[in-house]
Design an enzyme around this catalytic site. Structure first.
Site, PDB file in Angstrom:
ATOM      1  N   ASP A   1       0.811  -1.221   0.000  1.00  0.00           N
ATOM      2  CA  ASP A   1       0.000   0.000   0.000  1.00  0.00           C
ATOM      3  C   ASP A   1       0.843   1.269   0.000  1.00  0.00           C
ATOM      4  OD1 ASP A   1      -2.270  -1.736   0.302  1.00  0.00           O
ATOM      5  OD2 ASP A   1      -1.725  -1.903   2.416  1.00  0.00           O
TER       6      ASP A   1
ATOM      7  N   LYS B   1       2.164   2.090  -5.170  1.00  0.00           N
ATOM      8  CA  LYS B   1       2.840   1.566  -6.380  1.00  0.00           C
ATOM      9  C   LYS B   1       2.003   1.833  -7.627  1.00  0.00           C
ATOM     10  CE  LYS B   1       2.970  -2.576  -4.613  1.00  0.00           C
ATOM     11  NZ  LYS B   1       2.579  -2.302  -3.232  1.00  0.00           N
TER      12      LYS B   1
ATOM     13  N   ASN C   1      -5.367 -10.271  -3.974  1.00  0.00           N
ATOM     14  CA  ASN C   1      -5.083  -9.730  -2.628  1.00  0.00           C
ATOM     15  C   ASN C   1      -4.590  -8.292  -2.772  1.00  0.00           C
ATOM     16  OD1 ASN C   1      -2.792 -10.738  -3.919  1.00  0.00           O
ATOM     17  ND2 ASN C   1      -1.820 -11.506  -2.069  1.00  0.00           N
TER      18      ASN C   1
ATOM     19  N   GLY D   1      -4.530  -4.399  -4.439  1.00  0.00           N
ATOM     20  CA  GLY D   1      -5.533  -3.443  -4.882  1.00  0.00           C
ATOM     21  C   GLY D   1      -4.855  -2.126  -5.182  1.00  0.00           C
ATOM     22  N   HIS D   2      -5.030  -1.643  -6.396  1.00  0.00           N
ATOM     23  CA  HIS D   2      -4.455  -0.352  -6.754  1.00  0.00           C
ATOM     24  C   HIS D   2      -5.600   0.619  -6.984  1.00  0.00           C
ATOM     25  CE1 HIS D   2      -0.635  -2.095  -7.063  1.00  0.00           C
ATOM     26  NE2 HIS D   2      -0.655  -2.483  -8.318  1.00  0.00           N
TER      27      HIS D   2
ATOM     28  N   THR E   1      -5.921 -11.723   3.332  1.00  0.00           N
ATOM     29  CA  THR E   1      -7.044 -11.044   2.680  1.00  0.00           C
ATOM     30  C   THR E   1      -8.190 -12.028   2.412  1.00  0.00           C
ATOM     31  OG1 THR E   1      -6.085 -11.480   0.523  1.00  0.00           O
ATOM     32  CG2 THR E   1      -5.506  -9.392   1.555  1.00  0.00           C
TER      33      THR E   1
ATOM     34  N   GLN F   1       1.920  -6.239  -3.402  1.00  0.00           N
ATOM     35  CA  GLN F   1       2.368  -6.354  -2.011  1.00  0.00           C
ATOM     36  C   GLN F   1       3.745  -5.682  -1.865  1.00  0.00           C
ATOM     37  OE1 GLN F   1       1.214  -9.698  -3.407  1.00  0.00           O
ATOM     38  NE2 GLN F   1      -0.721  -8.697  -3.029  1.00  0.00           N
TER      39      GLN F   1
ATOM     40  N   THR G   1      -7.678  -1.183   0.171  1.00  0.00           N
ATOM     41  CA  THR G   1      -8.464  -1.169  -1.072  1.00  0.00           C
ATOM     42  C   THR G   1      -9.196  -2.491  -1.267  1.00  0.00           C
ATOM     43  OG1 THR G   1      -6.590   0.054  -1.977  1.00  0.00           O
ATOM     44  CG2 THR G   1      -8.259  -0.644  -3.546  1.00  0.00           C
TER      45      THR G   1
END
Ligand code: IMP
Length: 435
Positions: free
Chosen positions: A13, A16, A38, A40-41, A128, A223, A298
């Site tokens: 988080d 990226k 797992n 999330g952007h 997650t 990650q 996210t």
């Protein structure tokens, strides 16, 4: 030339997605090489928010090749949902390519993940619950079902049957759950296969062709370093390798195809899930960071644990990934805090000074962070577009990071919008311009 890897240097988080999005503008191919949904952007583009879990961030540029590499684990239902959502929002997904060798997250993986966390109780990892660990476990056990299997009903059925048997035994109380029903699973999979068939490709070859003809390929990590299965805070890690070296395996290129490694670090630290976090703040400052930084996951909507920047861990990540560039995100979130604290070493339970990130779990779990204090700044820095425009205290903070990690800061995030960045360093513009 060039191949550029982008990795997280903390516990995920770090932003990226935003860095990939910025660099992707001038790249030809963007490849995800590990992890699954797992991740999330969140990307903000012209006021619109996009949340992507599997499809690389580059998809928002029409025609760009966006690859889901062999190292990724794909939940086909989630992937199809993402494709449909993008299409609905008139985003061209014609550039998407999916590795035929990528493994599939099956319904029984999700069930196993949930059950294994439940059984661990207080010792849970805080996954997650997306089935990531069980899917990679099946891959290593050679019980995995791959994207290419979706296109052959006979093989698919056989593979699902073989993989399913041990799960049915381990999950007896769920005998009637559709997640364990051979017929339902294979029927769903065949439908998914039909939907994604146009995107399935030999993605390693696609990367070679781009690299060999001098085009830019970005390898986008999910990650982060401290969640790496081998090098992170095991067992409180994910089940893949988010470090830069894994880009080669997860995309199918050689180490000498990689020319640059960009690490992304938040100006402070966050972590979701359980596990050691030496700079964690259980006080008002932690809450301040959480609220100002919007630190909500996210993927799972969980509140992220927050703490000061940890230079011991960042130095470790810088060397492990052999960073050639560092992007510092969310510097603006620190405004209003005085002093700003930075962990520069740990102290073990026995009182020993630890300058380096400890490799032994017991030592790490007992370690407390020791800090240097820097004066804070109050100003809103969201409009700054050069380092010189930043308040002196913010510049000193960046200098300390440079000094203690040896990394070259090339990008600083000063707000959530795409344009709220400062390009810094010797080459104030990314080398990608030549691409
Ligand atoms: P898993 O990857 O779902 O098995 O979860 C293992 C650990 O990695 C848990 O602590 C998760 O919270 C963490 N994790 C997995 N993906 C992400 C991510 O994208 N950002 C931050 N933490 C993550």
């Amino acid at each position: 030339m060039p191949g550029i890897v982008i990795v997280g240097t903390q516990w995920g988080d770090e932003g990226k997605g935003k860095v990939t999005d910025l660099l992707a503008e001038r790249a030809d191919v963007v490849v995800r090489f590990q992890g699954g949904n797992n991740a999330g952007h969140t990307i903000v583009r012209d006021g619109d928010q996009f949340k992507l879990h599997l499809i690389p961030s580059g998809i928002l540029y029409a025609g760009k090749k966006c690859v889901i590499g062999n190292g990724v684990v794909i939940n086909p239902r989630v992937l199809i949902g993402e494709i449909e959502d993008l299409r609905r929002r008139r985003i061209d997904v014609g550039g998407l390519r999916i590795s035929a060798n990528a493994h599939l997250v099956m319904p029984y993986h999700v069930l196993l993940d949930e059950e294994s966390e439940r059984k661990l109780g207080k010792l849970e990892i805080g996954t997650t619950r997306r089935g990531i660990g069980p899917c990679y476990a099946d891959k290593a056990a050679r019980l995995g079902v791959r994207v290419q299997d979706l296109l052959d009903a006979k093989i698919l059925r056989k593979k699902v049957m073989t993989a399913l048997l041990p799960k049915q035994q381990a999950l007896r109380p769920f005998a009637r759950d559709p997640s364990l029903d051979l017929h339902a699973i294979t029927e769903d999979c065949l439908r998914y296969g039909h939907r994604i068939e146009p995107y399935i490709a030999d993605t390693a070859r696609l990367c070679w062709e781009a690299l060999d003809s001098g085009r830019t390929v970005i390898f986008e990590g999910a990650q982060a370093t401290m969640l790496d299965l081998d090098h992170g805070t095991y067992p409180f890690v994910t089940s893949s390798n988010p470090v830069a070296g894994a880009a080669c395996v997860g995309a199918g290129v050689g180490p000498t195809d990689i020319n640059e490694v960009w690490g992304v670090a938040k100006a402070y630290s966050t972590r979701v899930g359980a596990g050691p976090f030496p700079t964690e703040l259980d006080d008002d400052i932690g809450t301040y960071l959480q609220e100002r930084g919007g630190e909500i996951g996210t993927t799972t909507g969980r509140r992220r644990r927050c703490g000061w920047l940890d230079l011991v861990a960042l130095r470790y990540a810088a060397r492990l990934n052999r960073l050639s560039a560092l992007a510092i995100t969310k510097l603006d979130v620190l405004a209003g805090l005085d002093p700003i604290r930075v962990a520069v070493r740990y102290r073990s339970r026995e009182g020993a000074v630890l300058d380096e990130f400890p490799y032994h779990q017991t030592i790490l779990h007992g370690a407390t962070a020791e800090y240097e204090d820097l004066p804070g700044f109050d100003a809103d820095i969201g409009a700054c577009r050069s380092e010189a425009e930043l308040p002196r205290e913010a510049r000193d903070y960046l200098d300390l990071i440079r000094d203690r990690t040896g990394a070259e800061i090339r990008l600083v995030g000063v707000g959530p919008r795409r344009d709220q960045v400062i390009w810094t360093g010797r080459r104030a513009e990314p080398r990608l311009r030549a691409a």
